[in-house]
Scaffold this active site. Structure first.
Site, mmCIF file in Angstrom:
data_model
loop_
_atom_site.group_PDB
_atom_site.id
_atom_site.type_symbol
_atom_site.label_atom_id
_atom_site.label_comp_id
_atom_site.label_asym_id
_atom_site.label_seq_id
_atom_site.Cartn_x
_atom_site.Cartn_y
_atom_site.Cartn_z
ATOM 1 N N GLY A 29 0.901 -1.087 -0.047
ATOM 2 C CA GLY A 29 -0.150 -0.027 -0.076
ATOM 3 C C GLY A 29 0.982 1.087 0.044
ATOM 4 C CG HIS A 172 -1.814 8.872 2.406
ATOM 5 N ND1 HIS A 172 -0.485 8.794 1.852
ATOM 6 C CD2 HIS A 172 -1.589 9.123 3.771
ATOM 7 C CE1 HIS A 172 0.489 8.863 2.896
ATOM 8 N NE2 HIS A 172 -0.285 9.031 4.031
ATOM 9 C CG ASP A 381 -5.048 6.424 -7.321
ATOM 10 O OD1 ASP A 381 -4.797 6.385 -6.279
ATOM 11 O OD2 ASP A 381 -4.597 5.405 -8.129
ATOM 12 C CD GLU A 389 5.915 1.970 -6.582
ATOM 13 O OE1 GLU A 389 5.671 2.254 -5.375
ATOM 14 O OE2 GLU A 389 5.533 1.088 -7.066
ATOM 15 C CE1 TYR A 508 -21.257 54.169 18.780
ATOM 16 C CE2 TYR A 508 -22.570 52.393 17.386
ATOM 17 C CZ TYR A 508 -22.458 53.614 18.456
ATOM 18 O OH TYR A 508 -23.484 53.910 19.146
ATOM 19 C CG ASP A 688 -16.417 43.444 17.739
ATOM 20 O OD1 ASP A 688 -16.405 44.610 17.280
ATOM 21 O OD2 ASP A 688 -17.299 42.604 17.746
HETATM 22 C C1 GDG Z 1 -3.106 5.516 -1.280
HETATM 23 C C2 GDG Z 1 -3.757 6.070 -2.299
HETATM 24 C C3 GDG Z 1 -1.684 7.230 -2.944
HETATM 25 C C4 GDG Z 1 0.984 -2.624 -5.101
HETATM 26 N N1 GDG Z 1 0.989 -3.924 -5.496
HETATM 27 C C5 GDG Z 1 2.002 -4.371 -5.123
HETATM 28 C C6 GDG Z 1 2.851 -3.705 -4.594
HETATM 29 N N2 GDG Z 1 2.198 -2.535 -4.472
HETATM 30 C C7 GDG Z 1 2.594 -1.252 -3.957
HETATM 31 C C8 GDG Z 1 3.217 -0.342 -5.075
HETATM 32 C C9 GDG Z 1 2.918 1.138 -4.554
HETATM 33 C C10 GDG Z 1 1.376 0.910 -3.479
HETATM 34 O O1 GDG Z 1 1.637 -0.545 -3.281
HETATM 35 C C11 GDG Z 1 0.502 1.162 -4.007
HETATM 36 O O2 GDG Z 1 0.362 2.755 -4.004
HETATM 37 P P1 GDG Z 1 -0.748 3.652 -4.743
HETATM 38 O O3 GDG Z 1 -0.392 4.903 -4.602
HETATM 39 O O4 GDG Z 1 -0.590 3.177 -6.189
HETATM 40 O O5 GDG Z 1 -2.103 3.407 -4.130
HETATM 41 P P2 GDG Z 1 -2.947 2.938 -2.700
HETATM 42 O O6 GDG Z 1 -2.647 1.644 -2.125
HETATM 43 O O7 GDG Z 1 -4.317 3.075 -3.029
HETATM 44 O O8 GDG Z 1 -2.474 4.203 -1.733
HETATM 45 C C12 GDG Z 1 -3.027 6.680 -3.418
HETATM 46 C C13 GDG Z 1 -0.996 6.621 -1.734
HETATM 47 O O9 GDG Z 1 -1.869 6.132 -0.864
HETATM 48 C C14 GDG Z 1 0.179 7.320 -1.232
HETATM 49 O O10 GDG Z 1 -0.104 8.354 -0.740
HETATM 50 O O11 GDG Z 1 -0.801 7.335 -3.807
HETATM 51 O O12 GDG Z 1 -3.591 7.580 -4.394
HETATM 52 O O13 GDG Z 1 -5.006 5.361 -2.794
HETATM 53 O O14 GDG Z 1 4.131 1.365 -3.602
HETATM 54 O O15 GDG Z 1 4.348 -0.474 -5.258
HETATM 55 N N3 GDG Z 1 4.178 -3.859 -4.021
HETATM 56 C C15 GDG Z 1 4.471 -5.159 -4.209
HETATM 57 N N4 GDG Z 1 3.647 -6.131 -4.779
HETATM 58 C C16 GDG Z 1 2.468 -5.707 -5.221
HETATM 59 O O16 GDG Z 1 2.025 -6.817 -5.683
HETATM 60 N N5 GDG Z 1 5.892 -5.475 -3.728
#
Ligand code: GDG
Length: 752
Positions: A29, A172, A381, A389, A508, A688
């Site tokens: 996440g 987020h 999003d 990434e 006033y 005030d």
């Molecule tokens: C919330 C907001 C905002 C995903 N699948 C795998 C994996 N991941 C990692 C990704 C990325 C993260 O999880 C997902 O981040 P996102 O930003 O795409 O989405 P959300 O989880 O919904 O995050 C979003 C974020 O918070 C940050 O503020 O960008 O908008 O919704 O890092 O790489 N990692 C691995 N295997 C997977 O299958 N190792």
């Protein structure tokens, strides 16, 4: 700085149990990726951090936790503070309020929001559990950073018990436009906003989210902002954007890790001769998977020349699968994948390679590396880290990013091919464009984006947020309005007595006289007239009544006195012993339009009325039913703000009054003009209302500024009620015995 305490709804790992052995597994996440990276990289951390704590709900039983801690070596980069929540309560809180009300609504899926009372109750209870756990452990100097939509009430719960705590909050996910946010039941939406406003600094990913939040605060809590700052319940709060970054080097350098290279080469070999389109998302309706598949299907239909020459690797990560809206979606997606593959596959080729699993970090980077195109098309999003990434993982500048314009990341990644995910033919044509993009163009685009991501990476993001948090705290300290105490008053009296050319600037209504139900009846009583008369009789004094009132009222009530009168915030002046002068004369046509709108609000809100003056027109709601008057005033503000766009008019959200006036006047400018002309050696300024703040700001360092009634203000001092005003002025004429000790008060210098 002291300890950094991260609070998120879940801990960043769960427990795996195999027989007797228990081990920790990191969860995936966006939030976890970001903070974990920061905690792991000690060289990027602030060097004044004295400790790191991560607090969140543990999704395992308490006994397992104790056992895991015994087995775990002490290698954690941070201390863990687990919160244990009863299963049913957690269900209503997490799957209920957080993910079946806030998540869908904030992502503009209002039809999926399920407004169950028990969900909200559980949300309140769990936020309270967090507060109960952390409060006894808080130490001075701690920086508390609360994350995301599951904990919007926590900032205020902490603030109530620890008024001086340093608290940051970051959202987020998107903050939706007011029209969406207002769909929440009234009590809930106000509680949520009030909850978040317990923080000192509130961060969002994009400028739009900041604007949406500020608009909701204005409409629901009646608080206006200036340059992203708010004054709420005596505190300065800053709202700003901090677009989250990634651990750029972790992704960029991983690409040359031999294991990653091996995985990537295997993928390329398996799919030899075919271009690879890739996407990876949690299973979530906000990620737009169905629209993506529709776009891809249309691409295959419309551009048959690409068949057999490419594959779409679609990786979906399991998420929230106990919520029906998620589980149903999985079935729909799998059916759609089946339909596409059934329709277009040949014996030697299948267009969609679909997987429903979690990838290891190395597999993920290998796929980012292998992909010619990343197709990332969420319907909404907050940011989307996958897009960033993918860009960071590219070596040699190869790769094309197709990105939804509805993801927060789109505002930073302008070199991507931006698409509207609901526009099927746009998605399809973007895919062909990406597949055919020449390498030099790919390099050019990726290079520009990489530079930006490298510059503002996750470490910058965290440090930037922490720096601002510290700054807001310092500003609050500076700004703290001090209650006017006896010692300060004595110092003011001493200065008054020694001065030869004094200026007293007095508002006033609400200052010299109490508010009256009907403005025209707020005539000064004998006590006020007598006191003003005695003050004005001293040749060393210049008394100025500075008001938003019209000329007629001030003239009728006060022109018999040798004082200066300023009407309508400075539009008209009557200097001591001379005649009224009007500063502008403009056509009154604008008033007709505004009057028509205000008239509508008078009809819709019993007890409200319109007051007209030469340069202003005002709608008063002091005598209306409390809740109704306020909510109508929000609507009126909104309507008027739109109406006066591109004009020189201004709308002012005053004390139980909404006023439109010709711009260019304010009490600050009027006050400055007067003291510039008379060059006094003592200035006292009292007021005030919101409009008096202009004077307080303009006279900073030149006057004793005193705000009547408690509340946030730019004034130096505050007194608790209007009833203290006359005794205070009286005491200038007849000072009590003055103590001899040196004053602690900062004396404004004589004006030059
Ligand atoms: C919330 C907001 C905002 C995903 N699948 C795998 C994996 N991941 C990692 C990704 C990325 C993260 O999880 C997902 O981040 P996102 O930003 O795409 O989405 P959300 O989880 O919904 O995050 C979003 C974020 O918070 C940050 O503020 O960008 O908008 O919704 O890092 O790489 N990692 C691995 N295997 C997977 O299958 N190792």
């Amino acid at each position: 700085m002291g300890r950094l305490i991260i609070i998120s709804s879940r801990l960043p790992f769960s427990l795996d149990k195999e027989g007797d052995k228990i081990s920790l597994r990191q969860s995936s996440g966006g939030l976890v990726s970001a903070i974990k990276s920061y905690f792991e990289n000690t060289s990027a951390q602030r060097n004044d951090l004295t400790g790191k704590i991560w607090m969140g709900v543990a999704d395992f039983p308490q006994e397992d936790w104790a056992q895991a801690m015994e087995q775990q070596d002490a290698g954690q980069e941070f201390e863990v503070l687990p919160v244990f929540v009863d299963k049913d309560l957690y269900e209503n809180y997490y799957n209920g309020f957080a993910n079946s009300v806030l998540w869908p609504l904030f992502h503009y899926f209002s039809n999926l929001a399920n407004y169950e009372t028990q969900y909200f109750d559980a949300y309140v209870q769990v936020n309270q559990l967090f507060a109960d756990k952390i409060l006894p452990l808080l130490e001075p100097g701690d920086q508390v950073w609360i994350h995301d939509y599951q904990l919007m009430l926590l900032p205020d719960l902490l603030r109530k018990k620890r008024p001086d705590a340093t608290i940051g909050f970051f959202l987020h996910i998107p903050f939706p436009s007011y029209e969406i946010f207002r769909l929440l039941p009234t009590e809930w939406k106000k509680t949520l906003l009030h909850g978040v406003m317990g923080a000192d600094l509130i961060g969002f990913h994009t400028y739009d989210y900041v604007q949406h939040f500020l608009q909701s605060v204005k409409m629901l809590l009646g608080v206006d902002n200036y340059f992203h700052n708010l004054q709420y319940q005596d505190r300065l709060i800053r709202i700003d954007l901090f677009p989250i970054g990634i651990d750029y080097n972790k992704f960029h350098l991983a690409a040359s890790d031999p294991e990653v290279e091996e995985l990537r080469d295997k993928i390329l070999k398996d799919l030899e001769g075919k271009k690879i389109i890739f996407s990876v998302d949690r299973l979530d309706y906000s990620k737009g998977l169905m629209n993506r598949l529709n776009g891809f299907e249309y691409f295959l239909e419309r551009y048959p020349e690409w068949r057999e020459k490419m594959v779409f690797v679609l990786n979906i990560v399991p998420s929230r699968d106990t919520i029906p809206a998620y589980n149903d979606r999985k079935k729909m997606i799998e059916e759609k994948v089946g339909t596409i593959n059934g329709r277009f596959s040949s014996i030697s080729w299948q267009p969609v390679i679909y997987r429903y699993n979690h990838l290891s970090f190395k597999e993920l980077v290998a796929l980012y590396q292998a992909a010619d195109v990343a197709l990332i098309t969420p319907l909404r999003d907050g940011m989307n880290l996958v897009a960033k990434e993918y860009v960071a993982s590219s070596t040699g500048g190869r790769g094309v990013l197709i990105l939804s314009e509805l993801a927060g990341a789109a505002s930073e990644l302008g070199e991507a091919i931006l698409v509207n995910p609901t526009d099927t033919s746009d998605v399809a044509s973007s895919i062909t464009r990406a597949l055919a993009m020449p390498l030099y163009e790919q390099r050019n685009r990726i290079g520009l984006m990489q530079r930006r991501l490298q510059e503002y990476d996750v470490f910058k993001w965290v440090n930037d947020f922490m720096d601002q948090l510290i700054q807001v705290k310092q500003e609050q300290q500076k700004q703290k309005v001090k209650l006017l105490d006896d010692k300060t008053m004595a110092a003011i009296q001493r200065h008054y007595q020694g001065a030869k050319n004094r200026c007293l600037l007095l508002d006033y209504d609400g200052t010299l006289v109490p508010f009256s139900k009907i403005p025209s009846e707020a005539a000064p009583d004998n006590a006020v007239k007598d006191l003003l008369g005695r003050l004005a009789a001293d040749p060393k004094n210049h008394v100025v009544i500075i008001s938003g009132r019209d000329v007629n009222s001030l003239d009728r009530w006060l022109s018999f006195l040798p004082v200066t009168l300023v009407a309508e915030h400075g539009a008209s002046f009557k200097m001591r012993n001379s005649n009224w002068q009007q500063k502008v004369s403009v056509s009154d046509l604008w008033k007709e339009e505004i009057r028509r709108v205000m008239q509508m609000f008078v009809t819709r809100c019993a007890g409200s009325f319109i007051e007209e003056k030469t340069n202003t027109i005002a709608w008063h709601y002091r005598n209306t039913q409390t809740g109704l008057g306020f909510s109508r005033s929000r609507e009126l503000l909104n309507t008027l703000s739109q109406l006066i766009q591109n004009t020189t008019l201004q709308v002012i959200d005053g004390n139980k009054v909404v006023e439109v006036r010709i711009g260019g006047f304010d009490k600050g400018a009027a006050a400055l003009k007067i003291i510039n002309e008379m060059d006094p050696d003592f200035v006292l300024c009292m007021g005030d209302d919101t409009t008096d703040e202009d004077m307080f700001k303009a006279l900073e360092g030149e006057a004793y500024t005193i705000k009547v009634n408690n509340g946030a203000s730019s004034a130096q001092y505050t007194i608790m009620s209007q009833q203290q005003v006359l005794p205070l002025l009286q005491s200038l004429l007849q000072p009590r015995t003055i103590p001899n000790s040196e004053p602690e008060v900062q004396l404004p210098e004589a004006h030059h």
